[in-house]
Enzyme design. Structure first.
Site, mmCIF file in Angstrom:
data_model
loop_
_atom_site.group_PDB
_atom_site.id
_atom_site.type_symbol
_atom_site.label_atom_id
_atom_site.label_comp_id
_atom_site.label_asym_id
_atom_site.label_seq_id
_atom_site.Cartn_x
_atom_site.Cartn_y
_atom_site.Cartn_z
ATOM 1 N N ASP A 94 0.874 -1.339 0.035
ATOM 2 C CA ASP A 94 0.050 0.095 -0.130
ATOM 3 C C ASP A 94 0.729 1.380 0.073
ATOM 4 O O ASP A 94 0.538 2.019 0.752
ATOM 5 C CB ASP A 94 -0.802 -0.186 1.051
ATOM 6 C CG ASP A 94 -2.073 -1.281 1.220
ATOM 7 O OD1 ASP A 94 -1.844 -2.073 0.217
ATOM 8 O OD2 ASP A 94 -2.614 -1.291 2.088
ATOM 9 N N ASP A 106 -4.649 -0.880 -1.872
ATOM 10 C CA ASP A 106 -5.702 -0.805 -0.961
ATOM 11 C C ASP A 106 -6.721 -0.054 -2.174
ATOM 12 O O ASP A 106 -6.479 0.932 -2.763
ATOM 13 C CB ASP A 106 -5.569 0.120 -0.035
ATOM 14 C CG ASP A 106 -6.567 -0.095 1.086
ATOM 15 O OD1 ASP A 106 -6.948 -1.249 1.287
ATOM 16 O OD2 ASP A 106 -6.834 0.822 1.963
ATOM 17 N N HIS A 162 -10.827 0.759 -2.553
ATOM 18 C CA HIS A 162 -12.208 0.642 -2.014
ATOM 19 C C HIS A 162 -13.140 1.251 -2.862
ATOM 20 O O HIS A 162 -13.202 2.407 -3.528
ATOM 21 C CB HIS A 162 -12.198 1.203 -0.823
ATOM 22 C CG HIS A 162 -11.322 0.658 0.361
ATOM 23 N ND1 HIS A 162 -11.361 -0.331 0.892
ATOM 24 C CD2 HIS A 162 -10.479 1.331 1.102
ATOM 25 C CE1 HIS A 162 -10.567 -0.614 1.936
ATOM 26 N NE2 HIS A 162 -9.811 0.275 2.016
ATOM 27 N N HIS A 189 -17.619 2.534 1.203
ATOM 28 C CA HIS A 189 -17.019 1.389 1.715
ATOM 29 C C HIS A 189 -17.389 1.124 3.152
ATOM 30 O O HIS A 189 -17.583 2.084 3.852
ATOM 31 C CB HIS A 189 -15.556 0.928 1.464
ATOM 32 C CG HIS A 189 -15.118 -0.092 1.994
ATOM 33 N ND1 HIS A 189 -14.392 -0.441 2.932
ATOM 34 C CD2 HIS A 189 -15.117 -1.478 1.148
ATOM 35 C CE1 HIS A 189 -14.206 -1.696 2.971
ATOM 36 N NE2 HIS A 189 -14.635 -2.220 1.880
ATOM 37 N N HIS A 198 -10.804 6.980 2.004
ATOM 38 C CA HIS A 198 -9.214 6.624 1.531
ATOM 39 C C HIS A 198 -9.360 5.503 0.310
ATOM 40 O O HIS A 198 -10.233 4.563 0.229
ATOM 41 C CB HIS A 198 -8.489 6.263 2.460
ATOM 42 C CG HIS A 198 -8.571 4.901 3.078
ATOM 43 N ND1 HIS A 198 -9.666 4.696 4.214
ATOM 44 C CD2 HIS A 198 -8.017 3.606 2.714
ATOM 45 C CE1 HIS A 198 -9.635 3.318 4.480
ATOM 46 N NE2 HIS A 198 -8.617 2.805 3.653
ATOM 47 N N LYS A 237 -6.939 -4.973 -3.110
ATOM 48 C CA LYS A 237 -7.668 -5.722 -1.895
ATOM 49 C C LYS A 237 -8.625 -4.522 -1.248
ATOM 50 O O LYS A 237 -8.517 -3.262 -1.556
ATOM 51 C CB LYS A 237 -6.845 -5.978 -0.827
ATOM 52 C CG LYS A 237 -5.792 -4.850 -0.348
ATOM 53 C CD LYS A 237 -4.906 -5.482 0.723
ATOM 54 C CE LYS A 237 -3.784 -4.526 1.312
ATOM 55 N NZ LYS A 237 -4.505 -3.521 2.127
ATOM 56 N N CYS A 268 -1.800 -2.935 7.637
ATOM 57 C CA CYS A 268 -1.574 -3.820 6.364
ATOM 58 C C CYS A 268 -0.398 -4.606 6.448
ATOM 59 O O CYS A 268 -0.351 -5.643 5.932
ATOM 60 C CB CYS A 268 -2.210 -3.066 5.390
ATOM 61 S SG CYS A 268 -3.884 -2.619 5.378
#
Ligand SMILES: [Zn+2]
Length: 197
Positions: free
Chosen positions: A9, A47, A49, A53, A81, A106, A151
């Site tokens: 990330d 990351d 989303h 989310h 984010h 992810k 993470c």
């Protein structure tokens, strides 16, 4: 052993000026780029989303960084984010993404957050990364990136549980360190058999 660098990330929203900025998050980019040359494979996570989310405080009209109970367990509620396609979700512009063999995303499931690069936060839904690494014969991983206590931590512990030889290069990580989370993460990683370098 076949050794992969797994960079977690390294995205604009986790760097200073981003929506979920990690202090010093941008300081590790040059070092990660340099480190890439020493590995058999390089994998980046992102990351990613959808808007609205379930891990966003705004979705629940809740306070930032408050806790909520999800069907899969406790969940921190974050600022919005890394929304798919946004500048915040893009990798830091200095990160050498051309060197990556794989970019794995992810957190795209609206109902489940995914700190780990291996499993969503229900701890059962796989991202597919394990299969990718195994079919390439990769058995050793070094993790770097953001954030150490979320993470990176979850990814490292899952990788160790899956039987990979795992180390975390702490010099190339930065932490959120929210409510003692960094110390807890370090203890948890060490207990899982992760080497902290
Ligand atoms: Zn996220």
């Amino acid at each position: 052993m076949t050794h992969a660098l797994l960079a977690i990330d390294v995205q604009n929203d986790f760097c200073p000026g981003g929506a979920l900025a990690v202090a010093g998050g941008d300081e590790i980019v040059a070092g990660i780029n340099t480190a890439m040359a020493g590995f058999d494979a390089v994998v980046l996570t992102q990351d990613w989303h959808p808007a609205g989310h379930s891990s966003f405080a705004s979705t629940h009209n809740a306070a930032l960084m408050s806790m909520t109970e999800m069907p899969y367990g406790p969940q921190v509620l974050w600022p919005d984010h890394c929304i798919q396609g946004s500048t915040g979700a893009a990798f830091h512009s200095d990160l050498q993404t051309n060197r990556a063999d794989l970019i794995i995303r992810k957190g795209y499931n609206p109902e489940i957050d995914s700190y780990s690069a291996f499993f969503e936060n229900d701890k059962t839904t796989p991202t597919g990364l394990e299969g990718y690494l195994r079919t390439r014969g990769i058995d050793k991983l070094t993790l770097v990136g953001l954030a150490t206590d979320f993470c990176v931590n979850y990814s490292a512990v899952d990788a160790a549980k899956l039987g990979f030889d795992v180390s975390v290069n702490l010099a190339l990580c930065r932490a959120i360190d929210f409510d003692g989370s960094l110390d807890a993460a370090k203890s948890g990683m060490a207990a899982a058999g992760v080497t902290l370098a």
